[in-house]
Design an enzyme around this catalytic site. Structure first.
Site, PDB file in Angstrom:
ATOM      1  NE  ARG A 149      -4.187  -1.897   1.842  1.00 30.52           N
ATOM      2  CZ  ARG A 149      -4.883  -2.609   2.725  1.00 30.52           C
ATOM      3  NH1 ARG A 149      -4.565  -2.565   4.005  1.00 30.52           N
ATOM      4  NH2 ARG A 149      -5.894  -3.348   2.325  1.00 30.52           N
ATOM      5  CD  GLU A 207      -1.807  -2.666  -3.931  1.00 30.26           C
ATOM      6  OE1 GLU A 207      -1.397  -2.817  -2.774  1.00 30.26           O
ATOM      7  OE2 GLU A 207      -1.150  -3.001  -4.936  1.00 30.26           O
TER       8      GLU A 207
END
Ligand code: CAA
Length: 382
Positions: free
Chosen positions: A243, A363
């Site tokens: 991330r 994500e």
């Protein structure tokens, strides 16, 4: 003492990525977005330069970089094209479960041949019935002797039509929820594995996205990553790592939007002077610059935290969430600075808005990032 300076090696990695982005990616970004086209020749060049398997240790044929160095590279690439960057870094996401959960034998077997030449891999977690509630996935893995049989469908899978390897999350028993989720490595050649049509997307159009179907796909027990039921935390730990680079990707888009807006404001005249001399535009540019700077610093901090060996769950969610919100806002303000021209496809900024939007969704949607942030935060007060 805290130190924000880059080492000579970090500077040279950033320069390499910047040069590649500006000379190889940027000239094709508008065309690949319009067509749309998956520019495999550019991805091959990225691989040749070591810009693809960033997180894979050198021993296994990757670049062996830390998250911080990866972020420096990703920001530069995304400045040229968010979509191409998504495809270039998808291997990092797909291979991370092997790095986290694979045995030394599995790492040798899967990573070495994969990284020895240009190959793409896909991370298969999201399903049509839900992406945010990853613990409720429905793809089944039934054990039959020394094999598992996989049945189910994944969606929104980056690079899937072009991938030769898939890391797949399936459940051995849906009643076990997160504790039933198990990770597997599945080659493209597996009988019963098929990919769907390329999705027609709003942005990131140089990237390829499709469904992946598993119909009675036989996977040897030897290709399971970790124990049965270990897959969910493996997926979460993977996302903790990846991330932060999405924060960098969003920062790159935001920086590009600011660069375009500032340059345009110096040339465009209104009321007898460049619009850069109007306070209304100066305030916009100042706010945009603050957002870009904060997004970068949060991303760097999350990367630094992870590279020091911490999990970085909180920091990576903060970086991804803030930077992607910032990218959308900065791209929006860039369009406003361009006025009517900003809305036209002939100019580069409307693409940035479309590309920025996905960074709030993939994500882990930003609503999930805020859930993670709140959980991590409240744990500190409990
Ligand atoms: N690291 C390690 N373990 C973790 C973890 C982490 N960061 N987060 C949770 N876990 C563990 C928990 O400790 C718990 O373990 P125990 O049962 O042993 O206590 C277990 O996992 C379950 O955790 P939760 O109860 O928190 O699970 P949940 O069902 O409430 O879900 C969630 C948590 C954060 C919402 C999670 O479902 C989530 O992150 N969802 C979003 C999924 C996502 O990001 N998808 C993106 C797909 S990839 C993509 O988009 C990329 C692309 O193609 C480009």
């Amino acid at each position: 003492m805290a130190d924000f300076s880059l080492s000579a090696e970090q500077e040279s990695l950033r320069d390499l990525a910047r040069k590649f982005a500006r000379t190889e990616m940027a000239p094709h970004a508008a065309e690949c977005d319009r067509t749309p086209r998956f520019p495999e020749e550019i991805y091959r060049k990225a691989f040749d330069l070591g810009l693809m398997n960033l997180n894979v240790p050198v021993d296994y044929g990757g670049s062996g970089l830390g998250v911080f160095e990866a972020c420096l590279i990703v920001e530069e690439l995304a400045h040229a094209c968010g979509g191409m960057t998504t495809s270039v870094i998808a291997n990092c996401l797909a291979l991370e479960p092997i790095l986290l959960g694979g045995t030394p034998e599995q790492k040798d077997r899967f990573l070495k041949p994969f990284c020895a030449e240009y190959n793409l891999a896909s991370f298969c977690l999201t399903e049509p019935s839900g992406g945010s509630d990853a613990g409720s996935l429905k793809t089944r893995a039934r054990r039959e002797g020394d094999h598992y049989i996989l049945d189910g469908e994944k969606c929104f899978i980056t690079n899937a039509p072009h991938a030769s390897l898939y890391t797949v999350f399936a459940t051995i028993d849906p009643a076990l929820k997160t504790k039933g989720i198990t990770a597997f490595v599945v080659p493209r050649s597996a009988v019963g594995l098929s990919t769907g049509k390329d999705e027609e997307k709003m942005g990131h159009r140089a990237s390829s996205t499709s469904t992946v179907r598993f119909e009675g796909v036989s996977v040897p027990v030897a290709d399971r990553l970790g124990e049965e039921g270990a897959g969910f935390s493996m997926a979460m730990r993977t996302l903790d790592q990846t991330r932060t680079p999405i924060g960098a990707l969003a920062t790159g888009i935001a920086q590009a939007a600011l660069d375009h807006a500032a340059a345009y404001s110096l040339k465009r005249q209104s009321f007898g002077k460049p619009i850069s001399e109007h306070q209304a535009i100066q305030i916009k540019l100042a706010n945009m610059a603050q957002s870009v700077h904060a997004a970068r610093l949060l991303t760097w901090h999350a990367a630094w935290t992870i590279d020091r060996g911490a999990k970085g769950t909180l920091e990576s969610s903060i970086a991804k969430c803030f930077a992607s919100d910032a990218a959308l806002h900065v791209a929006d303000e860039a369009i406003q600075t361009f006025g009517g021209y900003g809305y036209m496809k002939e100019y580069p900024v409307e693409k940035l808005l479309r590309d920025a939007k996905l960074t709030q969704i993939y994500e882990g949607a930003n609503e999930i990032q805020r859930t993670v942030i709140a959980r991590e935060l409240l744990r500190q007060y409990a």
